[in-house]
Design a protein around this motif. Sequence first.
Motif, mmCIF file in Angstrom:
data_model
loop_
_atom_site.group_PDB
_atom_site.id
_atom_site.type_symbol
_atom_site.label_atom_id
_atom_site.label_comp_id
_atom_site.label_asym_id
_atom_site.label_seq_id
_atom_site.Cartn_x
_atom_site.Cartn_y
_atom_site.Cartn_z
ATOM 1 N N LEU A 64 0.992 -1.380 -0.325
ATOM 2 C CA LEU A 64 0.054 0.034 -0.343
ATOM 3 C C LEU A 64 1.004 1.250 0.032
ATOM 4 C CD1 LEU A 64 -3.216 1.622 -0.010
ATOM 5 C CD2 LEU A 64 -3.035 1.018 2.394
ATOM 6 N N GLN A 65 1.752 1.339 0.515
ATOM 7 C CA GLN A 65 2.715 2.395 1.258
ATOM 8 C C GLN A 65 3.662 2.669 -0.375
ATOM 9 O OE1 GLN A 65 3.553 4.586 3.885
ATOM 10 N NE2 GLN A 65 2.249 3.395 4.801
ATOM 11 N N ALA A 66 3.992 1.999 -0.917
ATOM 12 C CA ALA A 66 4.821 1.663 -1.991
ATOM 13 C C ALA A 66 3.509 2.429 -3.639
ATOM 14 C CB ALA A 66 5.333 0.210 -3.244
ATOM 15 N N VAL A 67 1.936 1.847 -3.080
ATOM 16 C CA VAL A 67 1.323 2.226 -4.596
ATOM 17 C C VAL A 67 1.156 4.227 -4.207
ATOM 18 C CG1 VAL A 67 -1.360 2.399 -4.805
ATOM 19 C CG2 VAL A 67 0.101 -0.282 -4.125
ATOM 20 N N ALA A 68 1.140 4.192 -2.939
ATOM 21 C CA ALA A 68 0.479 5.842 -2.979
ATOM 22 C C ALA A 68 2.141 6.744 -3.374
ATOM 23 C CB ALA A 68 0.819 6.184 -1.188
ATOM 24 N N ALA A 69 3.353 5.730 -2.853
ATOM 25 C CA ALA A 69 4.470 6.614 -3.393
ATOM 26 C C ALA A 69 4.147 6.954 -4.716
ATOM 27 C CB ALA A 69 5.754 6.239 -2.958
ATOM 28 N N ALA A 139 -7.113 -0.122 -8.529
ATOM 29 C CA ALA A 139 -6.198 -0.761 -9.911
ATOM 30 C C ALA A 139 -4.600 -0.999 -9.048
ATOM 31 C CB ALA A 139 -6.839 0.253 -10.711
ATOM 32 N N ALA A 140 -3.879 0.335 -8.968
ATOM 33 C CA ALA A 140 -2.719 -0.270 -8.764
ATOM 34 C C ALA A 140 -2.068 -1.220 -7.376
ATOM 35 C CB ALA A 140 -2.056 1.218 -8.140
ATOM 36 N N LEU A 141 -2.740 -0.840 -6.758
ATOM 37 C CA LEU A 141 -2.680 -1.643 -5.260
ATOM 38 C C LEU A 141 -2.975 -3.635 -5.804
ATOM 39 C CD1 LEU A 141 -1.981 -2.512 -2.504
ATOM 40 C CD2 LEU A 141 -4.569 -2.773 -1.822
ATOM 41 N N ASP A 142 -4.183 -3.843 -6.810
ATOM 42 C CA ASP A 142 -4.126 -4.783 -7.562
ATOM 43 C C ASP A 142 -3.043 -5.736 -8.486
ATOM 44 O OD1 ASP A 142 -5.785 -7.320 -8.621
ATOM 45 O OD2 ASP A 142 -6.376 -6.775 -10.283
ATOM 46 N N ALA A 143 -2.874 -4.564 -9.204
ATOM 47 C CA ALA A 143 -1.151 -4.049 -9.918
ATOM 48 C C ALA A 143 -0.204 -4.689 -9.188
ATOM 49 C CB ALA A 143 -1.078 -3.361 -10.448
ATOM 50 N N GLU A 144 0.690 -4.453 -8.015
ATOM 51 C CA GLU A 144 1.616 -4.059 -7.688
ATOM 52 C C GLU A 144 1.199 -5.759 -6.651
ATOM 53 O OE1 GLU A 144 4.706 -3.142 -5.057
ATOM 54 O OE2 GLU A 144 3.646 -2.607 -6.710
ATOM 55 N N LEU A 145 -0.352 -6.490 -6.355
ATOM 56 C CA LEU A 145 -0.326 -7.675 -5.347
ATOM 57 C C LEU A 145 -0.047 -8.470 -6.307
ATOM 58 C CD1 LEU A 145 -3.602 -6.873 -3.656
ATOM 59 C CD2 LEU A 145 -0.993 -7.436 -2.830
ATOM 60 N N ARG A 146 -0.170 -8.410 -8.231
ATOM 61 C CA ARG A 146 -0.164 -9.204 -8.732
ATOM 62 C C ARG A 146 1.384 -9.291 -8.806
ATOM 63 N NH1 ARG A 146 -4.422 -7.207 -11.335
ATOM 64 N NH2 ARG A 146 -2.877 -5.955 -12.863
ATOM 65 N N ARG A 147 2.247 -8.538 -9.093
ATOM 66 C CA ARG A 147 3.807 -8.756 -9.520
ATOM 67 C C ARG A 147 4.656 -8.971 -8.542
ATOM 68 N NH1 ARG A 147 3.628 -3.415 -11.227
ATOM 69 N NH2 ARG A 147 3.093 -2.127 -9.421
ATOM 70 N N GLY A 148 3.845 -9.650 -7.335
ATOM 71 C CA GLY A 148 3.982 -10.234 -5.944
ATOM 72 C C GLY A 148 4.550 -9.655 -4.816
#
Length: 148
Positions: A64-69, A139-148
């Motif tokens: 979540l922190q990475a998405v916000a950044a 959507a960005a968090l979903d993409a971040e989760l898919r990246r692993g």
Amino acid sequence: MSGLAALFGRGTAGLPPPAPVEFGWLKLPASPNTCLAAPPGAHPQAHLLTRPLPIPVEAAWPKLQAVAAGFPRTWKLAEWPERFQAQWVQRTALLNFPDIIAAELTSGPAGTGLFLYSRSLFGHADFGVNRRRVEAWLAALDAELRRG
């Protein structure tokens, strides 16, 4: 909060000191310049529902922190790591209006729950900006989760 200080500030400058959001007690304003996403059944005024995240809260927090950044003109306003909650300010590109985004992760039987709340500090209508922001963050968090 001085309206001029908030408008002419950079980043978090000019904004009032934040306090944690009590999502269980949050009452949305009558104005249409907010958007709240919440787990199903967690808040009666939620505009959008979030599905459980498939990882533990402790693993979701840095994502979540990475998405916000990753969003432009976005600065961390405050965080309460013990409750997995943070707030950010995102300023509009054209007029520097500050909008506040608050997020909290919660543990639940179905997985990690996510509350995401975006609100304008100025004006009555936002022309759908807060909803589009919440959708973009999800959507960005979903993409971040898919990246692993």
